[in-house]
Write a protein that holds these residues in place. Structure first.
Motif, PDB file in Angstrom:
ATOM      1  N   ALA A   1       0.823  -1.204   0.000  1.00  0.00           N
ATOM      2  CA  ALA A   1       0.000   0.000   0.000  1.00  0.00           C
ATOM      3  C   ALA A   1       0.860   1.259   0.000  1.00  0.00           C
ATOM      4  CB  ALA A   1      -0.928  -0.011   1.218  1.00  0.00           C
ATOM      5  N   ASP A   2       1.995   1.227   0.703  1.00  0.00           N
ATOM      6  CA  ASP A   2       2.870   2.403   0.740  1.00  0.00           C
ATOM      7  C   ASP A   2       3.534   2.639  -0.609  1.00  0.00           C
ATOM      8  OD1 ASP A   2       4.209   4.570   2.165  1.00  0.00           O
ATOM      9  OD2 ASP A   2       6.019   3.351   1.946  1.00  0.00           O
ATOM     10  N   ILE A   3       3.886   1.562  -1.302  1.00  0.00           N
ATOM     11  CA  ILE A   3       4.452   1.722  -2.648  1.00  0.00           C
ATOM     12  C   ILE A   3       3.428   2.372  -3.569  1.00  0.00           C
ATOM     13  CG2 ILE A   3       5.313   0.494  -4.675  1.00  0.00           C
ATOM     14  CD1 ILE A   3       6.526  -1.557  -2.764  1.00  0.00           C
ATOM     15  N   LEU A   4       2.176   1.925  -3.498  1.00  0.00           N
ATOM     16  CA  LEU A   4       1.112   2.542  -4.293  1.00  0.00           C
ATOM     17  C   LEU A   4       0.938   4.005  -3.897  1.00  0.00           C
ATOM     18  CD1 LEU A   4      -1.566  -0.312  -4.200  1.00  0.00           C
ATOM     19  CD2 LEU A   4      -0.089   0.309  -6.118  1.00  0.00           C
ATOM     20  N   ALA A   5       1.018   4.287  -2.601  1.00  0.00           N
ATOM     21  CA  ALA A   5       0.806   5.646  -2.108  1.00  0.00           C
ATOM     22  C   ALA A   5       1.797   6.642  -2.701  1.00  0.00           C
ATOM     23  CB  ALA A   5       0.892   5.662  -0.581  1.00  0.00           C
ATOM     24  N   ARG A   6       3.038   6.199  -2.899  1.00  0.00           N
ATOM     25  CA  ARG A   6       4.054   7.155  -3.351  1.00  0.00           C
ATOM     26  C   ARG A   6       4.376   7.075  -4.836  1.00  0.00           C
ATOM     27  NH1 ARG A   6       9.126   4.587  -3.572  1.00  0.00           N
ATOM     28  NH2 ARG A   6       9.292   2.618  -2.413  1.00  0.00           N
ATOM     29  N   THR A   7       3.794   6.119  -5.571  1.00  0.00           N
ATOM     30  CA  THR A   7       4.150   5.967  -6.979  1.00  0.00           C
ATOM     31  C   THR A   7       2.988   6.160  -7.955  1.00  0.00           C
ATOM     32  OG1 THR A   7       3.831   3.559  -6.873  1.00  0.00           O
ATOM     33  CG2 THR A   7       6.048   4.403  -6.468  1.00  0.00           C
ATOM     34  N   VAL A   8       1.759   5.859  -7.540  1.00  0.00           N
ATOM     35  CA  VAL A   8       0.641   5.885  -8.494  1.00  0.00           C
ATOM     36  C   VAL A   8       0.403   7.285  -9.037  1.00  0.00           C
ATOM     37  CG1 VAL A   8      -1.851   5.561  -8.731  1.00  0.00           C
ATOM     38  CG2 VAL A   8      -0.482   3.843  -7.548  1.00  0.00           C
ATOM     39  N   PHE A   9       0.411   8.296  -8.163  1.00  0.00           N
ATOM     40  CA  PHE A   9       0.159   9.668  -8.590  1.00  0.00           C
ATOM     41  C   PHE A   9       1.427  10.518  -8.464  1.00  0.00           C
ATOM     42  CE2 PHE A   9      -3.962   8.076  -7.047  1.00  0.00           C
ATOM     43  CZ  PHE A   9      -4.706   8.230  -8.214  1.00  0.00           C
ATOM     44  N   MET A  10       2.570   9.897  -8.635  1.00  0.00           N
ATOM     45  CA  MET A  10       3.844  10.590  -8.536  1.00  0.00           C
ATOM     46  C   MET A  10       3.871  11.792  -9.493  1.00  0.00           C
ATOM     47  SD  MET A  10       7.541   8.673  -8.523  1.00  0.00           S
ATOM     48  CE  MET A  10       7.391   8.180 -10.233  1.00  0.00           C
ATOM     49  N   PRO A  11       4.356  12.983  -9.046  1.00  0.00           N
ATOM     50  CA  PRO A  11       5.099  13.249  -7.797  1.00  0.00           C
ATOM     51  C   PRO A  11       4.232  13.489  -6.560  1.00  0.00           C
ATOM     52  CG  PRO A  11       5.026  15.227  -9.103  1.00  0.00           C
ATOM     53  CD  PRO A  11       4.347  14.158  -9.925  1.00  0.00           C
ATOM     54  N   ARG A  12       2.902  13.538  -6.726  1.00  0.00           N
ATOM     55  CA  ARG A  12       2.054  13.667  -5.549  1.00  0.00           C
ATOM     56  C   ARG A  12       2.002  12.333  -4.802  1.00  0.00           C
ATOM     57  NH1 ARG A  12      -1.147  18.149  -5.119  1.00  0.00           N
ATOM     58  NH2 ARG A  12      -1.197  19.542  -6.927  1.00  0.00           N
ATOM     59  N   GLU A  13       1.809  12.421  -3.499  1.00  0.00           N
ATOM     60  CA  GLU A  13       1.751  11.216  -2.693  1.00  0.00           C
ATOM     61  C   GLU A  13       0.445  11.164  -1.925  1.00  0.00           C
ATOM     62  OE1 GLU A  13       4.214   9.112   0.979  1.00  0.00           O
ATOM     63  OE2 GLU A  13       5.293  10.127  -0.644  1.00  0.00           O
ATOM     64  N   VAL A  14      -0.259  10.049  -2.036  1.00  0.00           N
ATOM     65  CA  VAL A  14      -1.510   9.832  -1.323  1.00  0.00           C
ATOM     66  C   VAL A  14      -1.181   9.100  -0.016  1.00  0.00           C
ATOM     67  CG1 VAL A  14      -3.783   8.745  -1.387  1.00  0.00           C
ATOM     68  CG2 VAL A  14      -2.788   9.703  -3.484  1.00  0.00           C
ATOM     69  N   PRO A  15      -1.677   9.567   1.122  1.00  0.00           N
ATOM     70  CA  PRO A  15      -1.374   8.887   2.392  1.00  0.00           C
ATOM     71  C   PRO A  15      -1.733   7.411   2.338  1.00  0.00           C
ATOM     72  CG  PRO A  15      -2.417  11.000   2.823  1.00  0.00           C
ATOM     73  CD  PRO A  15      -2.480  10.782   1.338  1.00  0.00           C
ATOM     74  N   VAL A  16      -0.875   6.584   2.916  1.00  0.00           N
ATOM     75  CA  VAL A  16      -1.069   5.138   2.848  1.00  0.00           C
ATOM     76  C   VAL A  16      -2.359   4.726   3.552  1.00  0.00           C
ATOM     77  CG1 VAL A  16       0.259   4.665   4.944  1.00  0.00           C
ATOM     78  CG2 VAL A  16       0.074   2.917   3.183  1.00  0.00           C
ATOM     79  N   GLY A  17      -2.774   5.498   4.579  1.00  0.00           N
ATOM     80  CA  GLY A  17      -4.013   5.179   5.273  1.00  0.00           C
ATOM     81  C   GLY A  17      -5.230   5.235   4.377  1.00  0.00           C
ATOM     82  N   LEU A  18      -5.191   6.101   3.337  1.00  0.00           N
ATOM     83  CA  LEU A  18      -6.306   6.162   2.390  1.00  0.00           C
ATOM     84  C   LEU A  18      -6.376   4.893   1.547  1.00  0.00           C
ATOM     85  CD1 LEU A  18      -6.323   9.849   1.064  1.00  0.00           C
ATOM     86  CD2 LEU A  18      -7.929   8.746   2.630  1.00  0.00           C
ATOM     87  N   TRP A  19      -5.218   4.381   1.151  1.00  0.00           N
ATOM     88  CA  TRP A  19      -5.196   3.162   0.351  1.00  0.00           C
ATOM     89  C   TRP A  19      -5.722   1.980   1.151  1.00  0.00           C
ATOM     90  CZ3 TRP A  19      -4.596   2.805  -4.741  1.00  0.00           C
ATOM     91  CH2 TRP A  19      -3.976   3.853  -5.411  1.00  0.00           C
ATOM     92  N   THR A  20      -5.293   1.853   2.397  1.00  0.00           N
ATOM     93  CA  THR A  20      -5.769   0.727   3.195  1.00  0.00           C
ATOM     94  C   THR A  20      -7.263   0.849   3.489  1.00  0.00           C
ATOM     95  OG1 THR A  20      -5.141   1.837   5.276  1.00  0.00           O
ATOM     96  CG2 THR A  20      -3.511   0.385   4.257  1.00  0.00           C
ATOM     97  N   THR A  21      -7.753   2.089   3.615  1.00  0.00           N
ATOM     98  CA  THR A  21      -9.174   2.288   3.846  1.00  0.00           C
ATOM     99  C   THR A  21      -9.992   1.959   2.610  1.00  0.00           C
ATOM    100  OG1 THR A  21      -8.735   4.012   5.485  1.00  0.00           O
ATOM    101  CG2 THR A  21     -10.933   3.965   4.522  1.00  0.00           C
ATOM    102  N   LEU A  22      -9.504   2.375   1.435  1.00  0.00           N
ATOM    103  CA  LEU A  22     -10.222   2.088   0.192  1.00  0.00           C
ATOM    104  C   LEU A  22     -10.316   0.588  -0.057  1.00  0.00           C
ATOM    105  CD1 LEU A  22      -8.764   4.854  -2.169  1.00  0.00           C
ATOM    106  CD2 LEU A  22     -11.076   4.731  -1.217  1.00  0.00           C
TER     107      LEU A  22
END
Length: 344
Positions: free
Chosen positions: A303-324
């Motif tokens: 989830a953290d890898i997705l958080a920092r790479t999917v919308f790079m250079p923006r980073e989505v907090p990992v807690g949002l990914w785990t919640t989704l």
């Protein structure tokens, strides 16, 4: 005891050895991908030179060894601790929907961290987990005491949801009392985040992991007996309430340590044990505990890898990914539990 354990263990769909190697390979893949991807992007050959032959540019070395690798290590430790929390609460309370985010533990720890952050309480960074532990214990104790001696019913989740709502309301109140800078910092923290973490954060979480992970594994026998029901457990010499208090303390300690370093990260504790049980059809706590820890580490790091790479250079907090991901899972589990109750 062997006869007792055998009554709650089903024949495994996936054996322990294949599952271990599958999780080990997944972990190795996640760690490798996590070190490779980001800014700057690093080729596999450059990564190999950097790790094993002291090669690479200065920018690559700093990016991998000082930014990405600490996040991966921190994510592995936090995910493993959360995975263990899920098993302790679900088996200890005999409730498949139990988790620190649903029983007031995470929200209680978050409330104490909000007080420390917004009110600028002069607390050293190493002492913050102890304040978070106090909040987690308060939240979890209120739920267990309010539930009384009842076991496994949906009322525990409802009480937990109420306590969580109250704690979250208090967090919002604390935010309104702080300055705009403190509120912004706290908001980012409360989303659950591994951004800007370094080896210092790893060092603060490591002692808690070294103590609480072995303690969690030592509860395997007690969890197996508790699965037989409170009356049976009491008849076999288990002091049910005392064991549950110990379970709560250990779970709160792990959750508080994770919250203090990473913020509240939801649903890893809920999902990991269920996936292990579904894959293996194995319910022995001696099996579920270590494999849930491994899977929790894989899930959070992914989830953290997705958080920092999917919308790079923006980073989505990992807690949002785990919640989704975890939100739909908990809805499915809730509906399944209600369906099972209505069919009885």
């Amino acid at each position: 005891m062997q006869r007792i354990d055998s009554t709650i263990i089903k024949r495994a769909k996936i054996g322990g050895t294949p599952l271990f190697f599958a999780l080990f390979i997944m972990m190795a893949a996640v760690i490798s991908i996590g070190m490779k991807h980001g800014y700057p992007e690093i080729s596999w050959s450059s990564l190999q030179q950097l790790l094993f032959f002291n090669g690479g540019t200065e920018l690559e070395r700093v990016s991998v060894l000082e930014i990405r690798l600490p996040r991966i290590v921190l994510g592995c430790m936090a995910g493993a601790m959360l995975g263990l929390c899920g098993v302790l609460l679900q088996d200890g309370l005999r409730n498949s929907l139990a988790g620190p985010e649903l029983l007031g533990v995470s929200s209680g720890a978050s409330f104490m961290m909000a007080l420390v952050t917004v009110l600028h309480v002069p607390v050293s960074y190493g002492m913050q987990p102890w304040f978070a532990l106090l909040g987690g214990l308060i939240g979890g104790a209120v739920v267990i005491l309010a539930a009384g001696g009842r076991n496994g019913g949906i009322h525990i989740i409802l009480i937990g949801a109420a306590v969580t709502a109250i704690m979250n309301g208090l967090v919002v109140w604390v935010i309104t009392m702080g300055s705009s800078n403190s509120a912004s910092l706290l908001f980012t923290f409360l989303m659950g985040n591994l951004a800007n973490r370094n080896w210092t954060h790893v060092g603060y979480l490591l002692p808690w992991a070294l103590v609480t992970i072995p303690l969690s594994l030592s509860f395997a026998r007690s969890l197996n007996v508790l699965r037989l029901g409170s009356e049976t457990a009491e008849g076999l010499g288990i002091h049910v309430m005392r064991v549950r208090i110990y379970l709560l303390i250990v779970c709160c300690a792990m959750t508080a340590a994770v919250v203090s370093q990473c913020g509240p990260i939801g649903y890893i504790a809920l999902i990991a044990p269920h996936l292990i049980r579904s894959l293996s059809q194995q319910y022995d706590a001696k099996f579920v505990l270590p494999f849930s820890a491994m899977l929790g580490a894989v899930l959070l790091t992914t989830a953290d890898i997705l958080a920092r790479t999917v919308f790079m250079p923006r980073e989505v907090p990992v807690g949002l990914w785990t919640t989704l991901i975890g939100g739909p899972v908990i809805i499915a589990l809730f509906l399944r539990k209600l369906g099972g109750r209505s069919s009885e």
